[in-house]
Scaffold this motif. Structure first.
Motif, PDB file in Angstrom:
ATOM      1  N   MET A 104     -14.242   7.171 -59.412  1.00  0.00           N
ATOM      2  CA  MET A 104     -15.078   8.229 -59.785  1.00  0.00           C
ATOM      3  C   MET A 104     -14.277   9.570 -59.558  1.00  0.00           C
ATOM      4  O   MET A 104     -13.160   9.575 -59.073  1.00  0.00           O
ATOM      5  CB  MET A 104     -16.130   8.375 -58.976  1.00  0.00           C
ATOM      6  N   MET A 105     -14.671  10.622 -60.093  1.00  0.00           N
ATOM      7  CA  MET A 105     -14.020  11.864 -59.993  1.00  0.00           C
ATOM      8  C   MET A 105     -14.166  12.370 -58.823  1.00  0.00           C
ATOM      9  O   MET A 105     -15.700  13.184 -58.422  1.00  0.00           O
ATOM     10  CB  MET A 105     -14.206  12.724 -61.181  1.00  0.00           C
ATOM     11  N   ILE A 106     -13.390  12.622 -57.766  1.00  0.00           N
ATOM     12  CA  ILE A 106     -13.727  13.310 -56.542  1.00  0.00           C
ATOM     13  C   ILE A 106     -13.021  14.431 -56.415  1.00  0.00           C
ATOM     14  O   ILE A 106     -11.613  14.524 -56.314  1.00  0.00           O
ATOM     15  CB  ILE A 106     -13.344  12.334 -55.478  1.00  0.00           C
ATOM     16  N   ASN A 107     -13.567  15.755 -56.019  1.00  0.00           N
ATOM     17  CA  ASN A 107     -13.024  16.895 -55.924  1.00  0.00           C
ATOM     18  C   ASN A 107     -11.982  17.060 -57.200  1.00  0.00           C
ATOM     19  O   ASN A 107     -10.709  17.677 -57.059  1.00  0.00           O
ATOM     20  CB  ASN A 107     -12.000  17.231 -54.605  1.00  0.00           C
ATOM     21  N   GLY A 108     -12.340  16.765 -58.408  1.00  0.00           N
ATOM     22  CA  GLY A 108     -11.877  17.126 -59.357  1.00  0.00           C
ATOM     23  C   GLY A 108     -10.585  16.190 -60.118  1.00  0.00           C
ATOM     24  O   GLY A 108      -9.754  16.474 -61.032  1.00  0.00           O
TER      25      GLY A 108
END
Lengths: 129, 231
Positions: free
Chosen positions: B63-67
């Motif tokens: 997933m996208m975590i902090n961009g």
């Protein structure tokens, strides 16, 4: 089940890519901008068909304090696009290019700034004189 | 215990996306996945995300975590700036919250024939190869098909007909395998307009890969093989 403590307003976020992604975006943007200038340049050069006066008026406008900064920007975009293009070619064709892409990116920025800053100074100086 | 403030993008089919903020506590070495579990188990059971092994092997919880794209089970909360923003992968349709439709990703994967192609009669013992021959494609054997690379690619966000980095990595794994005979066919597939040359070397994929595969380098090797017509 507890409700979320608050729901901040919905905003889209940016993907935080590295130098490769931002160089790619700037490369495309600068490519389009330089192409746009090329069309403008064809138009202003063709003013010579309406006599020297028409052409000179346009040339004067380019030297004005209004337009000069845009020419400086164009200078920056051309230099960056040229050297970043070479970086892309190196990364494509040199077997070890991918490994050194970050260093190559920094090198492109260094060359761009070394060439751009003096040119910008030379180009902007007449405005202040 | 480590207090964690989470900002999760909630997506419900047919509704506008919104950010939901949660405050949870995880252990000092707690991972983002643990924080998501705290939310799901104790605060809001409607939050949806995928995870299977939870130890960085199955590739379900990209997933996208902090961009940036990461595996939620492989990132420690203490290493991240808070609030930790969590978003679904980009470029694939969101089914709910952090769950995306992986079908187009697997279609692209299958398109490069990611299996051994060898029409010789099966030998009576193993097909041997030297350590050097094995090393040639070692890096690309590590792929876990989590889609972190493909969905970090700006080209793929813009046009999902591009096969994407993961498919090329898995083609690479067989193209350079000395036991395989389908290399030329795969290079032919990847030389199409939606193939390897859509790659613009942004290197987002190499950064996103949780297995540390040098994804762009593999894609570049494939491109050069296509150009030089030589494996």
């Amino acid at each position: 089940m507890e409700p979320p403590i608050d729901s901040p307003p919905y905003r889209r976020t940016f993907y935080k890519g590295g130098s490769g992604m931002w160089s790619w975006i700037l490369h495309r943007g600068s490519g389009l901008a330089v192409l746009g200038f090329l069309f403008l340049h064809v138009l202003d050069t063709s003013l010579v068909m309406f006599g020297p006066n028409a052409y000179n008026t346009m040339a004067k406008f380019y030297e004005s304090a209004l337009f000069r900064p845009l020419e400086v920007l164009l200078m920056f975009l051309v230099i960056f696009h040229a050297f970043n293009g070479l970086r892309v070619i190196i990364v494509d064709l040199w077997t070890r290019g991918s490994r050194y892409q970050a260093q190559l990116s920094r090198l492109v920025w260094a060359i761009t700034l070394v060439l751009f800053l003096p040119s910008a100074w030379i180009m902007l100086r007449p405005i202040f004189e | 215990m480590l207090p964690v403030s989470l900002k999760v993008q909630r997506r419900i089919p047919g509704e506008k996306p919104y950010w939901a903020a949660y405050a949870v506590e995880v252990e000092e070495n707690g991972r983002v996945l643990d924080a998501l579990h705290q939310v799901k188990w104790h605060q809001d059971g409607t939050l949806s995300f995928r995870r299977s092994c939870a130890h960085g092997v199955c590739g379900s919880d990209a997933m996208m975590i902090n961009g940036v794209n990461r595996l939620a089970c492989a990132v420690l909360c203490r290493d991240l700036e808070q609030p930790i923003t969590v978003e679904p992968l980009r470029g694939l349709n969101v089914e709910k919250d952090l769950i995306v439709d992986m079908e187009p990703f697997f279609e692209a994967y299958k398109a490069v024939k990611p299996w051994l192609v060898n029409d010789d009669p099966p030998p009576t013992r193993e097909r041997l190869q030297t350590p050097e021959q094995r090393r040639r494609y070692d890096d690309t054997t590590k792929c876990i098909l989590c889609a972190a690379c493909t969905t970090s690619c700006p080209i793929f966000w813009g046009d999902d007909r591009y096969v994407g980095p993961a498919a090329i990595v898995n083609a690479h794994r067989f193209i350079y395998d000395s036991r395989d005979q389908g290399g030329e066919e795969r290079l032919e597939i990847l030389s199409s307009e939606d193939g390897a040359f859509r790659c613009r070397t942004t290197f987002n994929c190499s950064d996103a890969c949780p297995r540390g595969i040098k994804v762009t380098e593999a894609i570049q090797e494939v491109k050069r093989s296509i150009l030089r017509k030589k494996i």
